[in-house]
Design an enzyme around this catalytic site. Structure first.
Site, PDB file in Angstrom:
ATOM      1  N   TYR A  53      36.017   2.400 110.396  1.00  0.00           N
ATOM      2  CA  TYR A  53      36.685   3.550 110.199  1.00  0.00           C
ATOM      3  C   TYR A  53      36.365   4.660 109.143  1.00  0.00           C
ATOM      4  CZ  TYR A  53      41.295   6.555 108.771  1.00  0.00           C
ATOM      5  OH  TYR A  53      41.988   7.300 108.498  1.00  0.00           O
ATOM      6  N   ALA A  54      36.098   4.002 107.937  1.00  0.00           N
ATOM      7  CA  ALA A  54      35.609   4.770 106.790  1.00  0.00           C
ATOM      8  C   ALA A  54      34.267   4.974 107.072  1.00  0.00           C
ATOM      9  CB  ALA A  54      35.779   3.703 105.509  1.00  0.00           C
ATOM     10  N   VAL A  56      50.455  -9.007 102.676  1.00  0.00           N
ATOM     11  CA  VAL A  56      49.013  -9.432 103.070  1.00  0.00           C
ATOM     12  C   VAL A  56      47.974  -9.985 101.815  1.00  0.00           C
ATOM     13  CG1 VAL A  56      46.596  -8.929 103.811  1.00  0.00           C
ATOM     14  CG2 VAL A  56      48.707  -8.270 105.328  1.00  0.00           C
ATOM     15  N   ARG A  93      36.501  -3.780 109.538  1.00  0.00           N
ATOM     16  CA  ARG A  93      37.406  -2.689 109.036  1.00  0.00           C
ATOM     17  C   ARG A  93      36.687  -1.581 108.565  1.00  0.00           C
ATOM     18  NH1 ARG A  93      41.756  -2.519 105.113  1.00  0.00           N
ATOM     19  NH2 ARG A  93      42.186  -0.277 104.976  1.00  0.00           N
TER      20      ARG A  93
END
Ligand code: NAD
Ligand code: UGA
Length: 354
Positions: free
Chosen positions: A158-159, A223, A155
């Site tokens: 992206y960062a 979530v 995940r």
């Protein structure tokens, strides 16, 4: 000013383009590979070009040369993609965006680069094993360390790609070969944010899932119980800050600027509750479904490799220094965003399309 907007057909791009066209002060050239959203503006005298920054380099280069400032919004900006296709995300968000950086350097053009609040990653509280609910740690552009999870949690690609781009811009700034401003948006929502999952393929950001549930009856999925925090900003407020950044080159030179609304911080569970309340109070009609709210794990929802940002509160001193403040509270942010989607849905119902 001659403004070149790359990625102008996306959520932020189309809202920014609309505002700039309405102001009529600047000359805008808009570029994107999709024109579905921006087609609503094409009856104005907008100059829109269907170009791909990765394939149509020569054409984009000419546009950069002819502009005064380049605003680069091009990216994959959807967490499900970071998990499904980390290499694709790195390629577009770093490698292809670097071509724009090089073009700006070559033609000595100011670059306003969209980054993200995700560069801050997780809070130092979480990294130290503390509870970020009781240890709020606001994120400040030039002081806060950027902390990401392990590589197996893709995940963070992206960062990471956005952070690397920021660091390269900083480096070119030090060399004196580029004038840049980086914008770090904190969860903007508003009209024309992502598609509804019942109407298109893919896995959009959270608002669209909740809106979909309220209109189509799919479950509203929290979530990990919806315990993560986000601070939302209404898109018109965000655009107002962007225009101030565009129009204040000296103040914003080689600066990173957060755009966010600390007062609009909620947990995703609270965000869900406000969505339900606003829909029931303002928009519900007989026959509308009543969806259930369920809890799912991050892995069930996104697949393996997901890790959440626990809490992100923006420090907005720099944005306020431009005379900016956001005007929409959380409820009005959701109300205005919902109105757009509900009206579109009611029109479809009237035409017998749903
Ligand atoms: P978006 O996906 O709606 O817009 C991105 C646009 O880029 C799309 O219209 C897409 O078609 C276009 N694009 C993709 N590849 C292209 C290519 N090769 N050539 C030309 N255009 C291409 O996303 P958004 O929410 O509008 O975000 C815009 C920028 O802001 C992104 O850089 C994103 O990372 C950043 N950002 C957004 C938010 C937010 O709250 N929406 C938050 C943080 C950061
Ligand atoms: C977003 C995206 O990375 C980018 O658009 C952007 O860079 C940045 O953050 C931003 O908007 O500022 P995120 O906030 O995690 O990331 O995106 P969402 O998909 O909107 O998720 C928000 C939260 O809701 C997360 O905790 C997620 O796990 C949760 N979620 C998502 C749900 O509980 N239910 C859903 O159906 C979808």
């Amino acid at each position: 000013m001659k403004i070149l907007l790359l990625g102008a057909g996306g959520f932020i791009g189309v809202n920014l383009t609309e505002r700039l066209m309405k102001d009529g002060v600047h000359e805008v050239t808009a570029v994107d590979i999709q024109d579905e959203k921006i087609s609503e503006l094409l009856d104005t005298d907008l100059h829109f070009l269907h170009l791909d920054i990765s394939k149509d380099e020569a054409e984009v280069d000419k546009l950069v040369a002819a502009s005064d400032v380049v605003v680069d919004l091009v990216a994959f900006a959807n967490p499900s993609l970071y998990v499904e296709d980390p290499v694709g995300v790195f390629d577009l968000n770093f490698t292809q965006n670097m071509k724009v950086v090089q073009q700006c350097i070559r033609h000595k053009k100011r670059l306003i680069q969209f980054s993200t609040c995700e560069v801050y990653g997780i809070t130092a509280a979480k990294a130290m094993g503390l509870d970020s609910r009781t240890h709020p740690m606001p994120f400040s552009e030039d002081e806060t360390p950027l902390i990401m999870g392990p590589v197996k949690n893709q995940r963070w690609i992206y960062a990471c790609a956005k952070q690397l781009l920021e660091r390269v811009l900083h480096g070119y700034g030090l060399r004196g070969s580029l004038e840049w401003t980086v914008i770090r948006p904190f969860n903007f929502i508003g009209p024309r944010i992502d598609f509804l999952p019942s109407e298109a393929q893919g896995n959009p950001r959270v608002f669209s899932h909740f809106m979909n549930g309220l209109l189509y009856g799919t479950p509203l999925k929290l979530v990990d119980g919806g315990t993560a925090y986000r601070a939302y900003t209404y898109i018109d407020d965000a655009v107002d800050c962007m225009v101030r950044i565009i129009e204040n080159p000296e103040k914003c030179k080689n600066q990173i600027i957060n755009i966010g609304t600390p007062d609009n911080e909620v947990t995703i569970k609270e965000f869900c509750d406000i969505c339900v309340e606003v829909f029931n109070t303002e928009f519900r009609q007989p026959g509308d479904p009543t969806p259930e709210i369920v809890s799912v794990t991050g892995e069930e929802f996104y697949g393996p490799g997901y890790e959440d940002c626990d809490r992100r509160i923006p420090v907005v001193t720099k944005a306020r220094g431009l005379g900016w403040t956001s005007k929409h509270d959380m409820r009005s942010t959701i109300l205005h965003t919902m109105k757009y989607f509900v009206e579109k849905h009611r029109a479809k119902q009237a035409r017998g399309e749903v």
